[in-house]
Design an enzyme around this catalytic site. Structure first.
Site, PDB file in Angstrom:
ATOM      1  N   HIS A   1      49.852  13.144  40.325  1.00 52.67           N
ATOM      2  CA  HIS A   1      48.470  13.502  40.654  1.00 52.67           C
ATOM      3  C   HIS A   1      48.424  14.370  41.908  1.00 52.67           C
ATOM      4  O   HIS A   1      47.715  15.380  41.970  1.00 52.67           O
ATOM      5  CB  HIS A   1      47.613  12.251  40.916  1.00 52.67           C
ATOM      6  CG  HIS A   1      47.448  11.338  39.759  1.00 52.67           C
ATOM      7  ND1 HIS A   1      47.738   9.990  39.838  1.00 52.67           N
ATOM      8  CD2 HIS A   1      46.999  11.550  38.494  1.00 52.67           C
ATOM      9  CE1 HIS A   1      47.479   9.419  38.682  1.00 52.67           C
ATOM     10  NE2 HIS A   1      47.037  10.341  37.845  1.00 52.67           N
TER      11      HIS A   1
ATOM     12  N   LYS B   1      40.244   0.774  30.468  1.00 60.49           N
ATOM     13  CA  LYS B   1      41.419   0.327  31.212  1.00 60.49           C
ATOM     14  C   LYS B   1      41.082  -0.838  32.129  1.00 60.49           C
ATOM     15  O   LYS B   1      39.993  -0.892  32.697  1.00 60.49           O
ATOM     16  CB  LYS B   1      41.971   1.475  32.082  1.00 60.49           C
ATOM     17  CG  LYS B   1      42.529   2.641  31.316  1.00 60.49           C
ATOM     18  CD  LYS B   1      43.087   3.679  32.271  1.00 60.49           C
ATOM     19  CE  LYS B   1      43.669   4.872  31.549  1.00 60.49           C
ATOM     20  NZ  LYS B   1      44.184   5.885  32.500  1.00 60.49           N
TER      21      LYS B   1
ATOM     22  N   ARG C   1      50.870  16.512  30.888  1.00 53.61           N
ATOM     23  CA  ARG C   1      52.282  16.111  30.872  1.00 53.61           C
ATOM     24  C   ARG C   1      52.927  16.448  29.544  1.00 53.61           C
ATOM     25  O   ARG C   1      54.056  16.903  29.490  1.00 53.61           O
ATOM     26  CB  ARG C   1      52.404  14.604  31.119  1.00 53.61           C
ATOM     27  CG  ARG C   1      51.942  14.159  32.487  1.00 53.61           C
ATOM     28  CD  ARG C   1      51.854  12.676  32.558  1.00 53.61           C
ATOM     29  NE  ARG C   1      50.828  12.249  31.582  1.00 53.61           N
ATOM     30  CZ  ARG C   1      50.319  11.041  31.503  1.00 53.61           C
ATOM     31  NH1 ARG C   1      50.746  10.093  32.292  1.00 53.61           N
ATOM     32  NH2 ARG C   1      49.400  10.750  30.622  1.00 53.61           N
TER      33      ARG C   1
ATOM     34  N   SER D   1      50.125   6.328  36.073  1.00 56.48           N
ATOM     35  CA  SER D   1      49.794   5.139  36.866  1.00 56.48           C
ATOM     36  C   SER D   1      50.237   3.868  36.154  1.00 56.48           C
ATOM     37  O   SER D   1      50.728   2.933  36.788  1.00 56.48           O
ATOM     38  CB  SER D   1      48.290   5.084  37.136  1.00 56.48           C
ATOM     39  OG  SER D   1      47.880   6.185  37.904  1.00 56.48           O
TER      40      SER D   1
END
Length: 160
Positions: A16, A40, A89, A127
Protein backbone atom coordinates in the site's frame (compact mmCIF):
# COMPACT_ATOMS: atom_id res chain seq x y z
CA UNK A 1 -5.01 17.40 -8.82
CA UNK A 2 -6.33 15.45 -5.84
CA UNK A 3 -6.65 11.68 -5.96
CA UNK A 4 -8.24 9.24 -3.56
CA UNK A 5 -6.81 5.84 -2.64
CA UNK A 6 -9.60 3.87 -0.94
CA UNK A 7 -9.20 0.67 1.01
CA UNK A 8 -9.69 -1.10 4.29
CA UNK A 9 -5.93 -1.10 5.07
CA UNK A 10 -6.29 -3.65 7.88
CA UNK A 11 -3.36 -3.14 8.36
CA UNK A 12 -1.51 -0.97 5.87
CA UNK A 13 1.30 -2.93 4.18
CA UNK A 14 4.49 -1.97 2.39
CA UNK A 15 2.60 -2.67 -0.85
CA UNK A 16 0.00 0.00 0.00
CA UNK A 17 2.75 2.40 1.02
CA UNK A 18 4.58 1.80 -2.26
CA UNK A 19 1.42 2.64 -4.24
CA UNK A 20 0.89 5.89 -2.28
CA UNK A 21 4.51 6.96 -2.66
CA UNK A 22 4.55 6.25 -6.38
CA UNK A 23 1.19 7.99 -6.91
CA UNK A 24 2.44 11.07 -5.07
CA UNK A 25 4.80 11.72 -8.00
CA UNK A 26 1.77 12.33 -10.23
CA UNK A 27 -0.84 13.92 -7.96
CA UNK A 28 -0.73 17.05 -5.79
CA UNK A 29 -2.68 15.42 -2.96
CA UNK A 30 -3.32 11.78 -2.13
CA UNK A 31 -6.28 11.13 0.14
CA UNK A 32 -5.95 7.71 1.73
CA UNK A 33 -9.57 6.85 2.45
CA UNK A 34 -9.99 4.22 5.13
CA UNK A 35 -13.35 2.53 4.90
CA UNK A 36 -15.35 -0.10 6.63
CA UNK A 37 -15.66 -3.20 4.46
CA UNK A 38 -18.74 -5.06 5.67
CA UNK A 39 -17.49 -8.19 3.87
CA UNK A 40 -14.36 -8.35 6.03
CA UNK A 41 -13.81 -8.92 9.73
CA UNK A 42 -11.42 -6.14 10.75
CA UNK A 43 -8.61 -6.67 13.22
CA UNK A 44 -8.04 -2.94 13.78
CA UNK A 45 -10.75 -0.35 14.28
CA UNK A 46 -11.13 2.30 11.62
CA UNK A 47 -9.53 4.81 14.01
CA UNK A 48 -6.56 2.55 14.69
CA UNK A 49 -6.03 1.99 10.97
CA UNK A 50 -6.14 5.74 10.33
CA UNK A 51 -3.50 6.39 12.99
CA UNK A 52 -1.22 3.67 11.60
CA UNK A 53 -1.44 5.27 8.15
CA UNK A 54 -0.96 8.81 9.47
CA UNK A 55 2.13 7.67 11.37
CA UNK A 56 3.59 6.27 8.16
CA UNK A 57 3.14 9.45 6.13
CA UNK A 58 4.05 12.16 8.65
CA UNK A 59 6.85 13.35 6.35
CA UNK A 60 4.78 13.34 3.15
CA UNK A 61 2.75 16.56 3.04
CA UNK A 62 0.85 15.32 0.01
CA UNK A 63 -0.87 12.54 1.96
CA UNK A 64 -4.04 13.09 3.96
CA UNK A 65 -5.93 10.30 5.75
CA UNK A 66 -9.73 10.30 6.02
CA UNK A 67 -12.40 7.79 7.00
CA UNK A 68 -15.81 7.43 5.46
CA UNK A 69 -18.79 5.19 5.06
CA UNK A 70 -21.03 4.88 2.06
CA UNK A 71 -20.26 5.14 -1.62
CA UNK A 72 -16.83 6.29 -2.68
CA UNK A 73 -18.30 8.43 -5.46
CA UNK A 74 -20.49 10.31 -2.98
CA UNK A 75 -17.42 11.20 -0.93
CA UNK A 76 -15.62 12.20 -4.12
CA UNK A 77 -18.45 14.49 -5.27
CA UNK A 78 -18.69 16.16 -1.85
CA UNK A 79 -14.93 16.83 -1.83
CA UNK A 80 -14.38 17.65 -5.52
CA UNK A 81 -12.15 14.63 -6.17
CA UNK A 82 -12.07 13.18 -9.65
CA UNK A 83 -9.21 10.65 -9.58
CA UNK A 84 -9.24 7.20 -7.95
CA UNK A 85 -6.00 5.30 -7.41
CA UNK A 86 -6.14 1.53 -7.39
CA UNK A 87 -3.22 -0.83 -6.91
CA UNK A 88 -3.16 -4.02 -8.95
CA UNK A 89 -1.33 -7.19 -7.97
CA UNK A 90 -2.82 -9.81 -10.26
CA UNK A 91 -5.10 -10.33 -13.23
CA UNK A 92 -7.83 -11.21 -10.73
CA UNK A 93 -7.43 -7.78 -9.12
CA UNK A 94 -7.77 -6.17 -12.54
CA UNK A 95 -11.04 -7.93 -13.31
CA UNK A 96 -12.64 -6.75 -10.10
CA UNK A 97 -11.16 -3.24 -10.18
CA UNK A 98 -12.08 -2.69 -13.84
CA UNK A 99 -15.68 -3.52 -12.98
CA UNK A 100 -15.58 -1.10 -10.03
CA UNK A 101 -14.08 1.62 -12.27
CA UNK A 102 -16.94 1.24 -14.72
CA UNK A 103 -19.56 1.39 -11.96
CA UNK A 104 -17.91 4.44 -10.39
CA UNK A 105 -17.89 6.12 -13.81
CA UNK A 106 -21.60 5.38 -14.22
CA UNK A 107 -22.36 6.88 -10.81
CA UNK A 108 -20.00 9.86 -11.20
CA UNK A 109 -19.15 10.79 -14.78
CA UNK A 110 -16.11 12.82 -13.74
CA UNK A 111 -14.47 9.91 -11.90
CA UNK A 112 -11.37 8.45 -13.53
CA UNK A 113 -9.56 5.42 -12.15
CA UNK A 114 -5.78 5.22 -12.37
CA UNK A 115 -4.33 1.75 -11.99
CA UNK A 116 -0.83 1.35 -10.58
CA UNK A 117 0.74 -2.06 -10.85
CA UNK A 118 2.21 -3.39 -7.70
CA UNK A 119 5.97 -3.53 -7.51
CA UNK A 120 7.14 -7.09 -8.14
CA UNK A 121 8.34 -7.53 -4.56
CA UNK A 122 4.81 -6.76 -3.27
CA UNK A 123 2.78 -8.53 -5.95
CA UNK A 124 1.72 -11.31 -3.55
CA UNK A 125 1.17 -9.11 -0.50
CA UNK A 126 -2.17 -8.35 1.16
CA UNK A 127 -3.31 -7.33 4.62
CA UNK A 128 -4.95 -10.74 5.02
CA UNK A 129 -1.67 -12.53 4.29
CA UNK A 130 0.17 -10.31 6.80
CA UNK A 131 -2.38 -11.08 9.52
CA UNK A 132 -2.25 -14.80 8.75
CA UNK A 133 1.56 -14.96 8.86
CA UNK A 134 1.72 -12.93 12.05
CA UNK A 135 -1.00 -14.96 13.80
CA UNK A 136 1.15 -18.06 13.23
CA UNK A 137 4.25 -16.41 14.74
CA UNK A 138 5.81 -15.70 11.36
CA UNK A 139 7.92 -12.63 10.67
CA UNK A 140 6.20 -9.79 8.83
CA UNK A 141 9.07 -7.31 9.09
CA UNK A 142 9.55 -7.30 5.30
CA UNK A 143 5.86 -6.63 4.68
CA UNK A 144 4.85 -3.84 7.09
CA UNK A 145 6.57 -0.89 8.78
CA UNK A 146 7.92 -1.39 12.31
CA UNK A 147 5.11 0.59 13.95
CA UNK A 148 2.51 -1.62 12.24
CA UNK A 149 4.31 -4.78 13.36
CA UNK A 150 4.28 -3.45 16.95
CA UNK A 151 0.56 -2.68 16.65
CA UNK A 152 -0.08 -6.23 15.42
CA UNK A 153 1.80 -7.60 18.41
CA UNK A 154 -0.24 -5.48 20.84
CA UNK A 155 -3.55 -6.27 19.15
CA UNK A 156 -2.96 -10.02 19.18
CA UNK A 157 -1.75 -9.86 22.80
CA UNK A 158 -5.04 -8.15 23.74
CA UNK A 159 -7.01 -10.89 22.01
CA UNK A 160 -5.21 -13.69 23.88
Amino acid sequence: MKAIYPGSFDPITNGHIDIVNRASHFFDEIIVAVLVNSKKQSLFSIGERSILIENEFTCNEKVKVVTFQGLLVDYMKENNIKAIIKGLRTVTDYGYEAQMALINKQLYREAETFFIHSSEKYSFLSSSIVKNIYSHDGSVSDYVPNHVEKALKEKLKQQS
